[in-house]
Design a protein around this motif. Structure first.
Motif, PDB file in Angstrom:
ATOM      1  N   ARG A  51       0.827  -1.207   0.000  1.00 34.55           N
ATOM      2  CA  ARG A  51       0.000   0.000   0.000  1.00 34.55           C
ATOM      3  C   ARG A  51       0.868   1.266   0.000  1.00 34.55           C
ATOM      4  NH1 ARG A  51      -5.331   1.383   1.162  1.00 34.55           N
ATOM      5  NH2 ARG A  51      -5.832  -0.793   1.516  1.00 34.55           N
ATOM      6  N   HIS A  52       1.986   1.240   0.719  1.00 29.50           N
ATOM      7  CA  HIS A  52       2.875   2.407   0.772  1.00 29.50           C
ATOM      8  C   HIS A  52       3.465   2.689  -0.616  1.00 29.50           C
ATOM      9  CE1 HIS A  52       5.480   5.404   2.480  1.00 29.50           C
ATOM     10  NE2 HIS A  52       6.542   4.803   1.955  1.00 29.50           N
ATOM     11  N   ALA A  53       3.884   1.650  -1.327  1.00 30.18           N
ATOM     12  CA  ALA A  53       4.429   1.826  -2.676  1.00 30.18           C
ATOM     13  C   ALA A  53       3.351   2.340  -3.630  1.00 30.18           C
ATOM     14  CB  ALA A  53       4.996   0.511  -3.193  1.00 30.18           C
ATOM     15  N   ALA A  54       2.125   1.854  -3.477  1.00 30.74           N
ATOM     16  CA  ALA A  54       1.024   2.322  -4.321  1.00 30.74           C
ATOM     17  C   ALA A  54       0.720   3.790  -4.046  1.00 30.74           C
ATOM     18  CB  ALA A  54      -0.215   1.463  -4.095  1.00 30.74           C
ATOM     19  N   THR A  55       0.755   4.176  -2.778  1.00 31.40           N
ATOM     20  CA  THR A  55       0.510   5.574  -2.418  1.00 31.40           C
ATOM     21  C   THR A  55       1.607   6.472  -2.968  1.00 31.40           C
ATOM     22  OG1 THR A  55      -0.610   4.862  -0.408  1.00 31.40           O
ATOM     23  CG2 THR A  55       0.126   7.144  -0.486  1.00 31.40           C
ATOM     24  N   ASP A  56       2.859   6.028  -2.901  1.00 33.47           N
ATOM     25  CA  ASP A  56       3.968   6.814  -3.457  1.00 33.47           C
ATOM     26  C   ASP A  56       3.815   6.979  -4.967  1.00 33.47           C
ATOM     27  OD1 ASP A  56       5.092   7.111  -0.984  1.00 33.47           O
ATOM     28  OD2 ASP A  56       6.607   5.529  -1.257  1.00 33.47           O
ATOM     29  N   LEU A  57       3.435   5.900  -5.655  1.00 29.98           N
ATOM     30  CA  LEU A  57       3.247   5.966  -7.099  1.00 29.98           C
ATOM     31  C   LEU A  57       2.092   6.903  -7.440  1.00 29.98           C
ATOM     32  CD1 LEU A  57       3.994   4.990  -9.929  1.00 29.98           C
ATOM     33  CD2 LEU A  57       2.355   3.125  -9.603  1.00 29.98           C
ATOM     34  N   TYR A  58       1.005   6.799  -6.705  1.00 27.48           N
ATOM     35  CA  TYR A  58      -0.147   7.680  -6.923  1.00 27.48           C
ATOM     36  C   TYR A  58       0.239   9.142  -6.726  1.00 27.48           C
ATOM     37  CZ  TYR A  58      -4.570  10.044  -6.118  1.00 27.48           C
ATOM     38  OH  TYR A  58      -5.611  10.924  -6.159  1.00 27.48           O
ATOM     39  N   THR A  59       0.975   9.431  -5.676  1.00 28.55           N
ATOM     40  CA  THR A  59       1.416  10.796  -5.399  1.00 28.55           C
ATOM     41  C   THR A  59       2.310  11.314  -6.512  1.00 28.55           C
ATOM     42  OG1 THR A  59       1.286  10.328  -3.041  1.00 28.55           O
ATOM     43  CG2 THR A  59       2.538  12.276  -3.683  1.00 28.55           C
ATOM     44  N   HIS A  60       3.200  10.453  -7.004  1.00 31.16           N
ATOM     45  CA  HIS A  60       4.097  10.838  -8.100  1.00 31.16           C
ATOM     46  C   HIS A  60       3.300  11.157  -9.363  1.00 31.16           C
ATOM     47  CE1 HIS A  60       7.428  10.867 -10.891  1.00 31.16           C
ATOM     48  NE2 HIS A  60       6.845   9.905 -11.582  1.00 31.16           N
ATOM     49  N   ILE A  61       2.365  10.286  -9.716  1.00 29.85           N
ATOM     50  CA  ILE A  61       1.561  10.498 -10.922  1.00 29.85           C
ATOM     51  C   ILE A  61       0.706  11.751 -10.776  1.00 29.85           C
ATOM     52  CG2 ILE A  61      -0.333   9.545 -12.299  1.00 29.85           C
ATOM     53  CD1 ILE A  61       0.843   6.760 -11.718  1.00 29.85           C
TER      54      ILE A  61
END
Length: 105
Positions: A51-61
């Motif tokens: 979930r943390h990696a998904a949140t980081d990717l979402y924030t980046h996008i």
């Protein structure tokens, strides 16, 4: 008539009105678009389970998209041929098969 119909529908937000297509015509403008750098997902399989990696990717996008939108809004304000009247005047003076200038990215 449209306001009365909006009230008849009892919309939750009073600020929104029902707009019927074709009733309120808008003069066509320019479309501004830009493609960002591709995001390779082949090496990002961790976003499926972490979930943390998904949140980081979402924030980046999200930040990339917001940056592009901000850039395009600034360029739209600087565009001297934004209005159709200016584009038509340019084409009338230069020829209707001439490309109207746009901004350099």
């Amino acid at each position: 008539m449209m306001r009365a119909y909006s009230k008849h529908l009892k919309l939750r937000d009073a600020k929104h009105e029902v707009i019927f297509p074709g009733v309120c015509l808008k003069i066509p403008g320019r479309f501004y678009y830009r493609f960002g750098k591709p995001i390779l997902m082949r090496e990002r399989q961790d976003v499926l389970t972490d979930r943390h990696a998904a949140t980081d990717l979402y924030t980046h996008i999200k930040s990339e998209v917001q940056g592009i939108i901000s850039y395009l809004l600034d360029k739209r304000e600087e565009d001297e041929y934004r209005k159709i009247s200016r584009r038509l005047m340019f084409m009338a003076s230069q020829g209707f098969d001439t490309q109207v200038p746009s901004f350099d990215p």
